[in-house]
Structure formats: C-alpha cells, structure tokens
Design an enzyme around this catalytic site. Sequence first.
Site, mmCIF file in Angstrom:
data_model
loop_
_atom_site.group_PDB
_atom_site.id
_atom_site.type_symbol
_atom_site.label_atom_id
_atom_site.label_comp_id
_atom_site.label_asym_id
_atom_site.label_seq_id
_atom_site.Cartn_x
_atom_site.Cartn_y
_atom_site.Cartn_z
ATOM 1 N N ASN A 208 85.870 -56.731 -36.164
ATOM 2 C CA ASN A 208 84.413 -56.781 -36.010
ATOM 3 C C ASN A 208 84.016 -55.873 -34.853
ATOM 4 O O ASN A 208 84.868 -55.309 -34.172
ATOM 5 C CB ASN A 208 83.934 -58.226 -35.813
ATOM 6 N N ASP A 304 89.844 -72.641 -35.212
ATOM 7 C CA ASP A 304 88.660 -72.525 -34.350
ATOM 8 C C ASP A 304 89.099 -72.923 -32.939
ATOM 9 O O ASP A 304 89.234 -74.103 -32.619
ATOM 10 C CB ASP A 304 87.536 -73.421 -34.867
ATOM 11 N N PHE A 323 80.075 -69.401 -27.205
ATOM 12 C CA PHE A 323 79.013 -68.437 -27.458
ATOM 13 C C PHE A 323 78.544 -68.583 -28.894
ATOM 14 O O PHE A 323 79.298 -69.029 -29.756
ATOM 15 C CB PHE A 323 79.519 -67.000 -27.224
#
Length: 397
Positions: A208, A304, A323
Amino acid sequence: MLSGKRILLIIGGGIAAYKSLDLIRRLRERGASVTPVMTRAAEEFVTPLSVAALAGEKTYRALFDLTDEAEMGHIQLSRVADLVLVAPATADLMAKMAHGLAGDLASTLLMATDTPVMIAPAMNVRMWEHPATQRNLSILRGDGIAVIGPNDGDMACGEFGPGRMAEPLEIVDAVQAALGAGRLAGKRVVVTSGPTHEPIDPVRYIANRSSGAQGAAIAAALVAEGAEVVFVTGPADVPPPAGVRAVPVQTAVQMRAAVLDALPADAAVFAAAVADWRVAETSAGKIKKQAGALPVLRFEENPDILAEVAQMGDGRPPLVIGFAAETDDVEANATAKRVRKGCDWIVANDVSPQTGIMGGSENAVTLISPEGAERWPRMGKDAVATRLVSRIAERIA
Ligand code: CTP
C-alpha cells in the site's frame, strides 16, 4: 523538561551562530540554565551582549581574563554543567577538539570538562565532506561525543547539501534525550510504522502507499521525550529516526512477531498500514506467464496486531493507541473502531480526497478516547506527533 539542568553553550564562529540565540531561548523555555561561551570568531557573527541578554548570564569570552579566573576558573566552568553543548561546531572547533588543542577558552573548557559533550556541526558542505573533517568526526564519535546534525539544505554560502546546523528545537530535543530528562525517560514504547509487503512469489508483492512519515515522526517525538522506542517498521519511504531501536520487517506476520517480542511496554502506538490480507499460497518460484491462463490468488486474513495487543490480558501495555483512516463519518466510524479493537485511543485521519492528506505532509486528526472525540486543527505530521506524544506523556509519565 530541562528544569534544573545547566548547559554550558559554546558558540563557534559560523553564520549559524545566529541560530544559537534562538537555541538559548528554547533551552531556557524548557527550564535549563545556559552559561554562554563565545569564541573570538563567534563574535564576528553575533554580539556577546545579545547572547548574555538572552541567556540571562554573562557571556564568557576570553581565557586570560584574570577577573573571571578569580571568580570561576575555567576548569570549574566546564564541570558545573550537566552538558557541554557546542553549537555551531565549526570545522575549526571540531579539529581542535579531535586533536586536543587548548589555545582559547572554548577549546580549553572542552579539554577540561568531565561532563558529556554534544556538538551541532555547521559548515560549508565541502568543508563537512572534507576527509579531514570526516576523520575528526569519527575521532570525536570514538571519544563518546554526541553529534546532532548537520542537516541537508540550502546553505548561507549558496550551496546545497549537508552542513546546515540542526534546528534549535531538534538540538533541544537531543539535549533532553541525552540528559534522560524527557517526560518519558525510563518508559518503553513500541511503535509500528510503514506499509507491509505481502509476497505473491519471490519477486512480486502486494503493498500500500503508506510512506511511514507519521509513524517516524511519532517515534522521533517519543525519543525526544526520552522514551526507549522499539520501532517496528515495514518497508517505508522514510528512514527510521535517530535514537530508536529499529526492527525492520516485511510482512504483517513478521510485524506481529516483532511487536510481541518487544513487549512488555508502557505504551504501544500502531501507526503501520498493515495489509489486511496475505496471499495464502506464495509460490516458491517466480510465477510464469502462461498464454490464456491468468493466475488466481487466494487470500487469507492477516493477524490484527492492534486488536490482539489491545485485548491481551496479562502484559497488555497500559496505553494502546491505534490509527484509523476514514473517508466518511470520521468520528462515528473511528469511535466504533476503538471499541471493536479494544484500544484506548484512536487517532483518526480524515483521508477523503478533498483533504489532500493522503501522501501529503499535513494531517487532520480526531483523537477518539473513552471521553469522546477531540478534533485537532489541521497541522503538519511533526506537529501531530509532538501533540500526541505530549498526551502520551501526560497519561503514562
Ligand atoms: N492494524 C494492525 N494489524 C492489522 C490491521 C490493522 O495492527 N492487521 C492496526 C493499524 O496499525 C491501525 C489500525 O489497526 O492502527 C487500523 O485499523 P484497520 O482495521 O486496518 O482500519 P483502517 O485501516 O482504518 O480501515 P478499514 O476500517 O477500512 O479496515
């Protein structure tokens, strides 16, 4: 803060001496007292009177001033300080220090001191890159002298490159960290940052656009407050800041392992843009192009990391910060995310295209905590980091 700390500030003779005036103000703002010493050359650039006025103390100027010797010998002057700071450290001063010359007050103090010394070099780029200066630099480092900067940039002489003195606030932060005087001294903080790269085969990966700038700024602000920072970073555009323990990783699975390894900690800040999925079967060899046959990638979910750490029982850091990148209903979505993940705070970024924040140097942040949502004005990523770290310090210091 630097309350009660005494800094002996040696101002060398370079154009950057004008920044030393601001440096004195900044050091005093944080509670330090500053005893200024100027070389003769420094007086060509700033006046002893302005230095003394800002320091609120007399400026020491010459070695053989008998009145001063009676008042306070130079040996004593160099030892009552908690830190001797040389800013700007010119090529000449560095050479004198490296070779033990003591022909004037400044260099004599540097020879006589038994307190830690930090230098902020500033000079023309060619002088900085000259083998003699680089040799002296490594001698000084070997002697245990801390070095801050120089930074890259336009220089007063019209050239560009390394040689600009570090900014006063950077120097103050480094002084604070060196003296273990930050509000987070003795605290350990884990920070994740950057993107993750999830391999498809040995040459291809899914990634990303995270630059890692916000995570690096937070880590730098934590270091400036004296925290011990474990910086777990994916392949980011920006390098890890000075003073952190950097743990470079590629994938989310590696990032999770590195984070768990870094615990226990007093706080954890999850600024990384972790890939939500990884390719289930990565190919050991490069996938070959085959006519008429498109490859099919099967995904599986990545751990996660934020949720796992936020929800761990024993060993959970007392403050866990996540975040969130949101485009709509920032507050509502981030508030729900905070509860879902189980973290204490969420730093929500409004990344809707009209904000221009994605890939930019500014951030518009809403801090979500159990007490509610607090919208911060739009500001630079460094300012967001400083403000967040200040809040962390208020909470865990
Ligand atoms: N995070 C993590 N591990 C993951 C995914 C995310 O630690 N596998 C952390 C990130 O570092 C960040 C927060 O979780 O602190 C982001 O949560 P995420 O669920 O990924 O939300 P967003 O990226 O904001 O977007 P979306 O809600 O669309 O998933």
